[in-house]
Enzyme design. Structure first.
Site, PDB file in Angstrom:
ATOM      1  N   LYS A 197       0.872  -1.185   0.000  1.00 30.06           N
ATOM      2  CA  LYS A 197       0.000   0.000   0.000  1.00 30.06           C
ATOM      3  C   LYS A 197       0.896   1.218   0.000  1.00 30.06           C
ATOM      4  O   LYS A 197       2.054   1.146   0.433  1.00 30.06           O
ATOM      5  CB  LYS A 197      -0.881   0.018   1.246  1.00 30.06           C
ATOM      6  CG  LYS A 197      -2.159   0.794   1.073  1.00 30.06           C
ATOM      7  CD  LYS A 197      -3.136  -0.017   0.271  1.00 30.06           C
ATOM      8  CE  LYS A 197      -4.545   0.479   0.363  1.00 30.06           C
ATOM      9  NZ  LYS A 197      -5.466  -0.610  -0.004  1.00 30.06           N
TER      10      LYS A 197
HETATM   11  N1  GLU Z   1      -7.018  -0.324  -3.267  1.00 28.58           N
HETATM   12  C1  GLU Z   1      -7.746  -1.533  -3.520  1.00 28.58           C
HETATM   13  C2  GLU Z   1      -7.798  -2.416  -2.300  1.00 28.58           C
HETATM   14  O1  GLU Z   1      -7.699  -1.944  -1.200  1.00 28.58           O
HETATM   15  C3  GLU Z   1      -7.275  -2.241  -4.771  1.00 28.58           C
HETATM   16  C4  GLU Z   1      -5.870  -2.707  -4.788  1.00 28.58           C
HETATM   17  C5  GLU Z   1      -5.428  -3.216  -6.151  1.00 28.58           C
HETATM   18  O2  GLU Z   1      -6.242  -3.285  -7.047  1.00 28.58           O
HETATM   19  O3  GLU Z   1      -4.244  -3.532  -6.265  1.00 28.58           O
HETATM   20  O4  GLU Z   1      -8.034  -3.597  -2.366  1.00 28.58           O
END
Ligand code: GLU
Length: 448
Positions: free
Chosen positions: A137
């Site tokens: 993240k």
């Molecule tokens: N931000 C999204 C999540 O929390 C998607 C992450 C992604 O598609 O890599 O799952």
């Protein structure tokens, strides 16, 4: 933790105009750099599941703590000529199953510890759904609603440049999250591609479809939430006709979830965004809500219902409650007062461990935990990455059927584990994810 001597500590999450130096104590545990209420929450969940799975002491810290993290200063020339420095972060939680994967968040409260918790949840989410990724993240502490489009572009390009050696199609693949979107991903992909000298679509997912994005990616998280709500209704024998739903957070996830759940014949009786909530017992006209937000940016003043606070919204009587906003919304203070039958966690980490303890005593609520409920987004991100690597693109029907097959499997495995081990749906989902990462680490062994 006991301190040896005080050291100056710079609080990176404070806005640039309000920077202060605090005197705090030197942490004794190296991983104290991640201290944050959301990180503590993710660790508490992990520790509980590690006990349940009898994970050996030697393996616990190795599984729990992020493998690596990068903090960067992002200087941006603002439209008025000033240079403002923003704090940017990227955390990669584990590297045992492939490259890392996860969103990029633009929000004023983004901090290293929050990002680390979200990266950890991405690890368990990817493992639960069987994706060949570790979790990651990232984000920038900023308020995107106060930045112009040109400022956002300069911020995104400079942030990408600062982390460029830390990302890549076989290293770490960013995606949208709160405050970012397809345009953000297009700028990231373009900046990375200028650096390499040729176009590299697979470096990010959630791109515009005409730049190598996947059909269905934008809707994937919300549609996945609705699919799992449908499966939960079947599980508790709740007929959809005449049911009611409440959605906290009318962003990309919440708005698509609301629209998709409404297609079951469910009335959406309340929704909210940063400006507050709106309630209409007869059911909100979602097309009118969308049109209002397109014109006014927020829900404030929407005439098709009565205003209500986030707290009132969460405790409204309804069949389906979808928290799709920030972490730590359902707490010890309101968990006993929830009046829903299904709690579908569209957001990451919306429920604290203290609230979980209360919900575990409430068999009247069927929980679809976050790492299962919102997994549709990363599953279609995985499809986007595979399509980009092959330069071979699939149609939407194929994407949706593959998505639902994966979610169906993960739902069944979670329900079965909860039943067989007599644990909550959250503990079941987390234990499936954690067990898979644990096994991968065991099989690969410890180097050297
Ligand atoms: N931000 C999204 C999540 O929390 C998607 C992450 C992604 O598609 O890599 O799952």
């Amino acid at each position: 933790m006991k301190a040896r001597f005080p050291v100056p500590y710079f609080c990176a999450s404070l806005p640039a105009t309000n920077k202060t130096c605090h005197l705090v104590t030197l942490p004794l545990h190296p991983m104290d750099i991640y201290r944050h209420p959301t990180f503590d929450m993710a660790c508490a969940q992990f520790d509980r599941v590690a006990d349940l799975l009898s994970i050996e002491a030697n393996d616990r810290d190795r599984l729990k703590y992020p493998k690596r993290a990068l903090t960067v200063a992002v200087p941006v020339r603002m439209d008025d000529g000033r240079v403002e420095v923003f704090s940017g972060f990227r955390v990669q939680h584990h590297l045992s199953l492939g490259p890392t994967k996860g969103g990029m968040r633009y929000h004023p409260e983004v901090a290293l510890g929050e990002v680390a918790a979200l990266a950890m949840w991405m690890s368990w989410k990817c493992a639960l759904t069987g994706l060949p990724y570790g979790g990651a993240k990232g984000g920038v502490a900023c308020d995107p609603s106060r930045l112009s489009l040109t400022e956002l572009e300069r911020l995104t390009r400079r942030f990408t440049q600062e982390i460029i050696s830390f990302i890549g199609p076989q290293i770490d693949i960013p995606a949208p999250d709160m405050g970012t979107n397809e345009q953000t991903m297009a700028w990231m992909m373009d900046t990375y591609s200028i650096h390499t000298g040729y176009t590299v679509p697979a470096v990010v997912t959630g791109k515009p479809v005409n730049l190598g994005g996947s059909l269905g990616r934008r809707e994937a998280t919300g549609r996945g939430v609705a699919f799992l709500v449908g499966r939960a209704m079947e599980a508790i024998k709740l007929k959809p006709e005449g049911t009611t739903a409440v959605v906290q957070g009318y962003g990309n996830v919440g708005a698509v979830a609301a629209d998709s759940i409404a297609r079951f014949g469910t009335k959406i009786i309340a929704v909210s965004d940063v400006s507050g909530g709106v309630h209409n017992a007869k059911g909100l006209d979602l097309a009118a809500v969308d049109a209002w937000i397109a014109q006014h940016r927020t829900l404030a003043g929407f005439p098709g219902g009565e205003p209500l606070t986030q707290e009132q919204l969460l405790t409204l009587k309804c069949d389906i409650l979808v928290p799709a906003a920030m972490e730590r919304q359902i707490t010890a203070a309101n968990a006993a007062r929830l009046q829903c039958r299904i709690l579908a966690e569209g957001a990451n980490g919306p429920t604290t461990p203290e609230a979980d303890a209360i919900l575990e005593q409430r068999p009247d609520i069927f929980l679809i935990p976050d790492i299962l409920c919102n997994a549709g987004g990363v599953v279609v991100s995985y499809f986007e990455w595979v399509q980009d690597l092959q330069s071979f693109f699939w149609d939407e029907a194929e994407i949706m059927s593959k998505l639902y097959r994966i979610l169906e499997n993960a739902f069944r495995q979670t329900v079965n584990t909860a039943r067989d081990r007599k644990v909550s749906m959250r503990t079941a989902a987390l234990s499936l994810g954690i067990q898979r990462v644990y096994e991968a680490k065991k099989k690969r062994g410890l180097f050297p």
